[in-house]
Each structure stands twice: as structure tokens, then as C-alpha cells.
Write a protein that holds these residues in place. Structure first.
Motif, PDB file in Angstrom:
ATOM      1  N   UNK A 135       6.873 -29.208  41.551  1.00 47.13           N
ATOM      2  CA  UNK A 135       7.094 -27.783  41.837  1.00 47.13           C
ATOM      3  C   UNK A 135       8.442 -27.684  42.557  1.00 47.13           C
ATOM      4  N   UNK A 136       9.374 -27.017  41.901  1.00 45.35           N
ATOM      5  CA  UNK A 136      10.739 -26.902  42.422  1.00 45.35           C
ATOM      6  C   UNK A 136      11.011 -25.418  42.603  1.00 45.35           C
ATOM      7  N   UNK A 137      11.457 -25.024  43.775  1.00 46.44           N
ATOM      8  CA  UNK A 137      11.696 -23.585  43.925  1.00 46.44           C
ATOM      9  C   UNK A 137      12.883 -23.293  44.827  1.00 46.44           C
ATOM     10  N   UNK A 138      13.502 -22.163  44.539  1.00 48.43           N
ATOM     11  CA  UNK A 138      14.612 -21.668  45.338  1.00 48.43           C
ATOM     12  C   UNK A 138      14.162 -20.338  45.934  1.00 48.43           C
ATOM     13  N   UNK A 139      14.259 -20.207  47.251  1.00 53.10           N
ATOM     14  CA  UNK A 139      13.781 -18.987  47.902  1.00 53.10           C
ATOM     15  C   UNK A 139      14.690 -18.655  49.077  1.00 53.10           C
ATOM     16  N   UNK A 140      15.311 -17.490  49.016  1.00 50.32           N
ATOM     17  CA  UNK A 140      16.277 -17.088  50.039  1.00 50.32           C
ATOM     18  C   UNK A 140      15.560 -16.466  51.239  1.00 50.32           C
ATOM     19  N   UNK A 141      14.562 -15.617  50.966  1.00 43.02           N
ATOM     20  CA  UNK A 141      13.890 -14.909  52.067  1.00 43.02           C
ATOM     21  C   UNK A 141      12.380 -15.178  52.128  1.00 43.02           C
ATOM     22  N   UNK A 142      11.885 -16.139  51.365  1.00 43.48           N
ATOM     23  CA  UNK A 142      10.490 -16.566  51.516  1.00 43.48           C
ATOM     24  C   UNK A 142       9.508 -16.079  50.466  1.00 43.48           C
ATOM     25  N   UNK A 143       9.872 -15.089  49.635  1.00 44.21           N
ATOM     26  CA  UNK A 143       8.913 -14.566  48.656  1.00 44.21           C
ATOM     27  C   UNK A 143       8.522 -15.614  47.611  1.00 44.21           C
ATOM     28  N   UNK A 144       9.518 -16.229  47.012  1.00 38.95           N
ATOM     29  CA  UNK A 144       9.230 -17.218  45.965  1.00 38.95           C
ATOM     30  C   UNK A 144       8.536 -18.444  46.563  1.00 38.95           C
ATOM     31  N   UNK A 145       8.823 -18.711  47.833  1.00 37.05           N
ATOM     32  CA  UNK A 145       8.149 -19.826  48.515  1.00 37.05           C
ATOM     33  C   UNK A 145       6.636 -19.572  48.583  1.00 37.05           C
ATOM     34  N   UNK A 146       6.244 -18.297  48.725  1.00 38.16           N
ATOM     35  CA  UNK A 146       4.803 -17.969  48.752  1.00 38.16           C
ATOM     36  C   UNK A 146       4.155 -18.311  47.411  1.00 38.16           C
ATOM     37  N   UNK A 147       4.864 -18.034  46.333  1.00 46.06           N
ATOM     38  CA  UNK A 147       4.344 -18.359  44.990  1.00 46.06           C
ATOM     39  C   UNK A 147       4.239 -19.885  44.828  1.00 46.06           C
ATOM     40  N   UNK A 148       5.259 -20.591  45.304  1.00 44.62           N
ATOM     41  CA  UNK A 148       5.245 -22.057  45.192  1.00 44.62           C
ATOM     42  C   UNK A 148       4.065 -22.637  45.966  1.00 44.62           C
ATOM     43  N   UNK A 149       3.821 -22.087  47.144  1.00 49.79           N
ATOM     44  CA  UNK A 149       2.703 -22.553  47.979  1.00 49.79           C
ATOM     45  C   UNK A 149       1.368 -22.302  47.270  1.00 49.79           C
ATOM     46  N   UNK A 150       1.243 -21.137  46.634  1.00 51.78           N
ATOM     47  CA  UNK A 150       0.006 -20.807  45.907  1.00 51.78           C
ATOM     48  C   UNK A 150      -0.195 -21.783  44.743  1.00 51.78           C
ATOM     49  N   UNK A 151       0.900 -22.140  44.082  1.00 55.92           N
ATOM     50  CA  UNK A 151       0.802 -23.109  42.976  1.00 55.92           C
ATOM     51  C   UNK A 151       0.330 -24.459  43.496  1.00 55.92           C
ATOM     52  N   UNK A 152       0.909 -24.852  44.623  1.00 57.70           N
ATOM     53  CA  UNK A 152       0.563 -26.150  45.219  1.00 57.70           C
ATOM     54  C   UNK A 152      -0.937 -26.213  45.522  1.00 57.70           C
ATOM     55  N   UNK A 153      -1.479 -25.091  45.987  1.00 58.03           N
ATOM     56  CA  UNK A 153      -2.905 -25.047  46.328  1.00 58.03           C
ATOM     57  C   UNK A 153      -3.792 -25.063  45.081  1.00 58.03           C
ATOM     58  N   UNK A 154      -3.231 -24.597  43.952  1.00 54.43           N
ATOM     59  CA  UNK A 154      -4.023 -24.465  42.727  1.00 54.43           C
ATOM     60  C   UNK A 154      -4.022 -25.724  41.868  1.00 54.43           C
ATOM     61  N   UNK A 155      -2.863 -26.361  41.790  1.00 53.20           N
ATOM     62  CA  UNK A 155      -2.738 -27.514  40.884  1.00 53.20           C
ATOM     63  C   UNK A 155      -3.365 -28.757  41.530  1.00 53.20           C
TER      64      UNK A 155
END
Ligand SMILES: Cc1cc2nc3c(=O)[nH]c(=O)nc-3n(C[C@H](O)[C@H](O)[C@H](O)COP(=O)(O)O)c2cc1C
Length: 160
Positions: free
Chosen positions: A5-25
Motif C-alpha cells: 500500500x503506497x500513498x501520497x497524502x498532503x493533509x491526511x485525507x488519503x492517509x485515512x483511506x490507506x489506513x482503512x485498506x491496511x485494516x481490511x487486507x
């Protein structure tokens, strides 16, 4: 199959999606989780997260996508403007066009993401117009995103 899971997040929004993916996979098979890095390239499936900048993915995500070779890719991203699947589809089309020929896009997901208060202040300074009103309304709608429903939809999209 290994994944990253690779993500770029300037203000944290996309990081929330990455975290949700991490919890799911599944925890097993995760080779890499974090900012764009060549270490992720060894994975079979790479989940690549971006934030929208000028109608396409941000530069860090773009550079990473262009470094792929033959991996399977799931794209996920956030954008300040939302509520419009056509808009998301246009962004995803531009981002997919960055993929090298051998890489295969196996799915994608986008949702709205809140913007900094400075953006609202800029809108407020504009002359009154229907466009300004629409932009202010969009800004206020974005404040609640990504919300729990956005994260659930992302989880559903990756487990499909
Ligand atoms: C410099 C800059 C440019 C942006 N350009 C766009 C854009 O073209 N379209 C859009 O919908 N949102 C745009 N946004 C909003 C962000 O894409 C949105 O807030 C996103 O959720 C930020 O994700 P992050 O918190 O992971 O960085 C822009 C934000 C910034 C700071």
C-alpha cells in the motif's frame, strides 16, 4: 500474492483511506506500507493512493506510478470536489494513463476530501456569483469527508 500500500497524502485525507485498506487486507503478504518508495515495487499487487492536484494525481504518486513495470494496481484517491462520479472518472482516466503498458489497473476508488480553511477564505474573497456559492457549498460538504461511509465503500471496492 504479495501486496503493498503506497500513498501520497498532503493533509491526511488519503492517509485515512490507506489506513482503512491496511485494516481490511490480510496482514500476511503485505510487503510495504507507506509513502512512495521503490521497496514497494516487489509486490504483485500495489494499492496506490493519491490526492488530486490540478485535476490529476499529485506529483509524488505520478512519479511512482510511472516507475511500475508489470504489477497489478488498485488506484485510490481523494479530491476536493465531489458528489460527481463523472468528475472522479475523469481524474481516474488521467491517472490510469500514467501507467506503463505492462501494469494492469484492477480497480479504483475515489471520494471527496476536506480542504484547508485557507481555500474557503479565498472563495469568500471572490465576487458574489453562482460559481462562488457552488464552490463554498462544495467546500462545506467536503469538510465531513472522508467519512465512515466513504471508508466502507473503499473496503467494499477492494474486496469485490
Ligand atoms: C495545491 C492543491 C491543489 C488541488 N487541486 C485540486 C483539484 O484540481 N481538484 C480537486 O478536486 N481537488 C483539488 N485539491 C484538493 C485536494 O485534492 C483534496 O483536499 C484531497 O483530499 C487532499 O488529500 P490529502 O489530505 O491526502 O492531501 C487541491 C488541493 C491542493 C492543496
Amino acid at each position: 500474492m504479495s501486496y503493498a500500500i503506497v500513498y501520497s497524502s498532503h493533509t491526511g485525507n488519503t492517509a485515512l483511506l490507506a489506513q482503512a485498506l491496511k485494516e481490511t487486507l490480510p496482514q500476511t503478504g503485505c510487503l510495504y506500507y507507506g509513502a512512495p518508495d521503490a521497496r514497494a515495487l516487489a509486490a504483485d499487487i500495489i494499492y496506490v493512493g493519491f490526492w488530486t492536484d490540478k485535476g490529476t494525481c499529485d506529483a509524488a504518486a505520478a512519479q511512482f506510478l510511472q516507475s511500475l513495470t508489470c504489477q497489478q494496481v488498485f488506484l485510490f484517491g481523494t479530491a476536493g470536489f465531489g458528489g460527481n462520479d463523472t468528475y472522479f472518472a475523469q481524474i481516474l482516466e488521467r491517472v490510469q494513463a500514467l501507467l506503463p503498458e505492462g501494469a494492469q489497473c484492477i480497480g479504483s476508488y475515489m471520494c471527496q476530501g476536506k480542504m484547508p480553511q485557507s481555500v474557503r477564505e479565498r472563495y469568500e474573497g471572490m465576487e458574489d456569483s453562482p460559481r462562488r456559492t457552488a464552490m463554498l457549498e462544495n467546500f462545506d460538504r467536503a469538510l465531513h469527508h472522508p467519512d465512515d461511509a466513504d471508508l466502507l465503500r473503499l473496503k467494499a471496492a477492494v474486496t469485490r
